[in-house]
Motif scaffolding. Sequence first.
Motif, PDB file in Angstrom:
ATOM      1  N   ALA A  63       4.787   0.873  -3.391  1.00 33.61           N
ATOM      2  CA  ALA A  63       4.816   0.772  -4.855  1.00 33.61           C
ATOM      3  C   ALA A  63       4.495   2.097  -5.541  1.00 33.61           C
ATOM      4  O   ALA A  63       5.043   2.393  -6.602  1.00 33.61           O
ATOM      5  CB  ALA A  63       3.849  -0.314  -5.326  1.00 33.61           C
ATOM      6  N   GLU A  64       3.608   2.901  -4.965  1.00 32.32           N
ATOM      7  CA  GLU A  64       3.208   4.146  -5.606  1.00 32.32           C
ATOM      8  C   GLU A  64       3.916   5.355  -5.014  1.00 32.32           C
ATOM      9  O   GLU A  64       3.502   6.499  -5.243  1.00 32.32           O
ATOM     10  CB  GLU A  64       1.690   4.307  -5.496  1.00 32.32           C
ATOM     11  CG  GLU A  64       0.931   3.211  -6.236  1.00 32.32           C
ATOM     12  CD  GLU A  64      -0.572   3.394  -6.168  1.00 32.32           C
ATOM     13  OE1 GLU A  64      -1.033   4.303  -5.450  1.00 32.32           O
ATOM     14  OE2 GLU A  64      -1.288   2.620  -6.841  1.00 32.32           O
ATOM     15  N   TYR A 160      13.273   1.563  -3.422  1.00 32.92           N
ATOM     16  CA  TYR A 160      12.401   2.725  -3.533  1.00 32.92           C
ATOM     17  C   TYR A 160      13.129   4.053  -3.349  1.00 32.92           C
ATOM     18  O   TYR A 160      12.501   5.091  -3.202  1.00 32.92           O
ATOM     19  CB  TYR A 160      11.232   2.595  -2.551  1.00 32.92           C
ATOM     20  CG  TYR A 160      10.330   1.446  -2.941  1.00 32.92           C
ATOM     21  CD1 TYR A 160       9.500   1.548  -4.054  1.00 32.92           C
ATOM     22  CD2 TYR A 160      10.363   0.240  -2.254  1.00 32.92           C
ATOM     23  CE1 TYR A 160       8.699   0.482  -4.451  1.00 32.92           C
ATOM     24  CE2 TYR A 160       9.563  -0.821  -2.634  1.00 32.92           C
ATOM     25  CZ  TYR A 160       8.733  -0.698  -3.740  1.00 32.92           C
ATOM     26  OH  TYR A 160       7.955  -1.758  -4.136  1.00 32.92           O
TER      27      TYR A 160
END
Length: 268
Positions: A63-64, A160
Amino acid sequence: MTSDLEPGARRQGPAVLRGRSIPQTTTDQRLLDSRGPSDWLHADPWRVLRIQAEFVEGFGLLAELPKAVSVFGSARTKPGSQEYELGVEIGALLHEAGYAVITGGGPGIMEAANRGCDDAGGVSVGLGIELPFEQRLNDHVGIGLEFRYFFVRKTMFVKYSQAFVVLPGGFGTLDELFEAITLVQTKKITRFPVVLVGTEFWGGLMEWIRKVMVPSGKISPEDLDLFHLTDDPGEVVQIITDMHARHERLLRQEEAAQAAAAEAGDGT
């Protein structure tokens, strides 16, 4: 990322199996194969939870992640070959341009791109897959995750990544290539460059698409603009950065136009 698996061991998701405990089939095979007794049907609710867990684990780990580019290509490419060194250079240049590098985490081109990024000090990601034969994450993966299900893994690649770079490869490489092109063509994803590297390798396929698919009406002529073909690592990165910069400008223009329209509406 080094692996603590000795020869003969297999990683299955977060578990490590050895000896007689290693199953004869993979999780994907057991899900997709309709042969055999039907009692496995009653386990589907549990499979849904396992699939859900893979999505949650992948989303949580990535996610980061900074903006990233996925690099695909053959696992059979040998270190020291021209294609391998090309992958190393592309991995390094992507880091210099501000991107993390995501691969399938295996050997060959995947290792090359991870190595180039890792050696340059970048964020090097490997998304592995459970296979009947052991294929551990290569030693240049800084962030690694191994999946049971191909479709969960493919979702992570698309979610991503901001671009795909595709070097010469086999069926798996073709699968990723055409999935990306299909998602762009159907506008499921936007601002997503797809760059093929290797004019000699990909030239025949591109010629067939141009001379057979377009004239027969199976795709539109403008669909040829969905991907780019080059041999130059610098051009690979330039195509990606130029396209992203162009889309950012368009996005800012759209936001400015919407703000102006809203302001005009408030003044009436």
